[in-house]
Scaffold this motif. Structure first.
Motif, PDB file in Angstrom:
ATOM      1  N   LYS A  74      17.238  -0.606  -2.280  1.00  0.00           N
ATOM      2  CA  LYS A  74      15.650  -0.611  -1.988  1.00  0.00           C
ATOM      3  C   LYS A  74      15.188  -1.691  -1.716  1.00  0.00           C
ATOM      4  O   LYS A  74      15.204  -2.655  -2.322  1.00  0.00           O
ATOM      5  N   THR A  75      14.058  -1.583  -1.009  1.00  0.00           N
ATOM      6  CA  THR A  75      13.222  -2.763  -0.819  1.00  0.00           C
ATOM      7  C   THR A  75      11.602  -2.174  -0.525  1.00  0.00           C
ATOM      8  O   THR A  75      11.395  -1.181  -0.076  1.00  0.00           O
ATOM      9  N   TYR A  76      10.776  -3.353  -1.029  1.00  0.00           N
ATOM     10  CA  TYR A  76       9.523  -3.063  -0.455  1.00  0.00           C
ATOM     11  C   TYR A  76       8.703  -4.528  -0.574  1.00  0.00           C
ATOM     12  O   TYR A  76       9.268  -5.255  -1.140  1.00  0.00           O
ATOM     13  N   ILE A  77       7.664  -4.663  -0.147  1.00  0.00           N
ATOM     14  CA  ILE A  77       6.666  -5.867  -0.106  1.00  0.00           C
ATOM     15  C   ILE A  77       5.827  -5.445  -1.181  1.00  0.00           C
ATOM     16  O   ILE A  77       5.051  -4.965  -1.429  1.00  0.00           O
ATOM     17  N   ALA A  78       6.111  -7.007  -2.012  1.00  0.00           N
ATOM     18  CA  ALA A  78       5.481  -7.246  -3.365  1.00  0.00           C
ATOM     19  C   ALA A  78       3.854  -7.494  -3.401  1.00  0.00           C
ATOM     20  O   ALA A  78       3.012  -7.233  -3.863  1.00  0.00           O
ATOM     21  N   LYS A  79       3.949  -8.401  -2.123  1.00  0.00           N
ATOM     22  CA  LYS A  79       2.586  -9.428  -2.145  1.00  0.00           C
ATOM     23  C   LYS A  79       2.814  -9.892  -0.769  1.00  0.00           C
ATOM     24  O   LYS A  79       3.676 -10.166  -0.028  1.00  0.00           O
ATOM     25  N   GLU A 123      -2.890  -5.074  10.230  1.00  0.00           N
ATOM     26  CA  GLU A 123      -2.193  -4.288  10.981  1.00  0.00           C
ATOM     27  C   GLU A 123      -0.750  -4.194  10.317  1.00  0.00           C
ATOM     28  O   GLU A 123      -0.293  -3.047  10.289  1.00  0.00           O
ATOM     29  N   ILE A 124      -0.094  -5.625  10.022  1.00  0.00           N
ATOM     30  CA  ILE A 124       1.203  -5.708   9.646  1.00  0.00           C
ATOM     31  C   ILE A 124       1.140  -5.218   8.295  1.00  0.00           C
ATOM     32  O   ILE A 124       2.180  -4.455   7.932  1.00  0.00           O
ATOM     33  N   VAL A 125       0.184  -5.515   7.207  1.00  0.00           N
ATOM     34  CA  VAL A 125       0.096  -5.086   6.015  1.00  0.00           C
ATOM     35  C   VAL A 125       0.130  -3.469   5.984  1.00  0.00           C
ATOM     36  O   VAL A 125       0.945  -2.955   5.014  1.00  0.00           O
ATOM     37  N   ASN A 126      -0.648  -2.834   6.814  1.00  0.00           N
ATOM     38  CA  ASN A 126      -0.657  -1.478   6.823  1.00  0.00           C
ATOM     39  C   ASN A 126       0.542  -0.792   7.125  1.00  0.00           C
ATOM     40  O   ASN A 126       1.019   0.261   6.558  1.00  0.00           O
ATOM     41  N   LEU A 127       1.673  -1.440   7.898  1.00  0.00           N
ATOM     42  CA  LEU A 127       2.866  -0.878   8.218  1.00  0.00           C
ATOM     43  C   LEU A 127       3.728  -0.697   6.973  1.00  0.00           C
ATOM     44  O   LEU A 127       4.654  -0.010   6.992  1.00  0.00           O
ATOM     45  N   PHE A 128       3.460  -1.597   5.994  1.00  0.00           N
ATOM     46  CA  PHE A 128       4.238  -1.516   4.646  1.00  0.00           C
ATOM     47  C   PHE A 128       3.465  -1.147   3.440  1.00  0.00           C
ATOM     48  O   PHE A 128       4.082  -1.182   2.295  1.00  0.00           O
ATOM     49  N   ALA A 129       2.406  -0.601   3.480  1.00  0.00           N
ATOM     50  CA  ALA A 129       1.389  -0.246   2.629  1.00  0.00           C
ATOM     51  C   ALA A 129       2.118   1.089   1.827  1.00  0.00           C
ATOM     52  O   ALA A 129       2.412   1.783   2.715  1.00  0.00           O
TER      53      ALA A 129
END
Length: 129
Positions: A74-79, A123-129
């Motif tokens: 599993k992966t996600y962007i933390a910050k 735009e990039i942040v919203n792709l992974f929010a």
């Protein structure tokens, strides 16, 4: 938080002399899932315009994985901050849900044309929010 997941099965190719998954494979799985998450979420136009470069990598090994284990990654962007982001990857035994390893990596966002860091846009942040 946009989490991306994948599952794989431990094969003989993953094993080391101790008959458990070699540490190098955990690092490769971290790299592979980061790339897959980017490719799944970012349209081709953005993938052609930008790419990511690994700056730092921290991985903590908690337990071993063995032949034929099902592994959930599993992966996600933390910050996000400026031109960098912190990506978390959790590697678990899918059958027992036991955490095998956890990684935090710092990635730098690069413009393909100049090969220089660039601020991560909303735009990039919203792709992974």
């Amino acid at each position: 938080m946009n989490t991306y997941e994948t599952t794989l099965k431990v094969t003989e190719d993953h094993l080391d002399d101790l008959n458990h998954v070699n540490n190098v494979h955990y690092v490769q799985w971290v790299q592979n899932i980061a790339k897959a998450h980017w490719q799944k979420n970012a349209p081709a136009a953005l993938q052609n315009k930008y790419f990511w470069v690994l700056i730092t990598h921290f991985i903590e090994h908690k337990a071993e994985a063995l032949l034929n284990d099902l592994i959930e990654i599993k992966t996600y962007i933390a910050k996000n901050e400026g031109a960098t982001c912190i990506r978390v990857v959790e590697i678990l035994n899918k059958t027992t849900n036991k955490l095998l390893a956890k990684s935090e990596t710092k990635w730098c966002f690069i413009t393909s044309k100049t090969k220089r860091p660039t601020r991560i846009t909303s735009e990039i942040v919203n792709l992974f929010a």
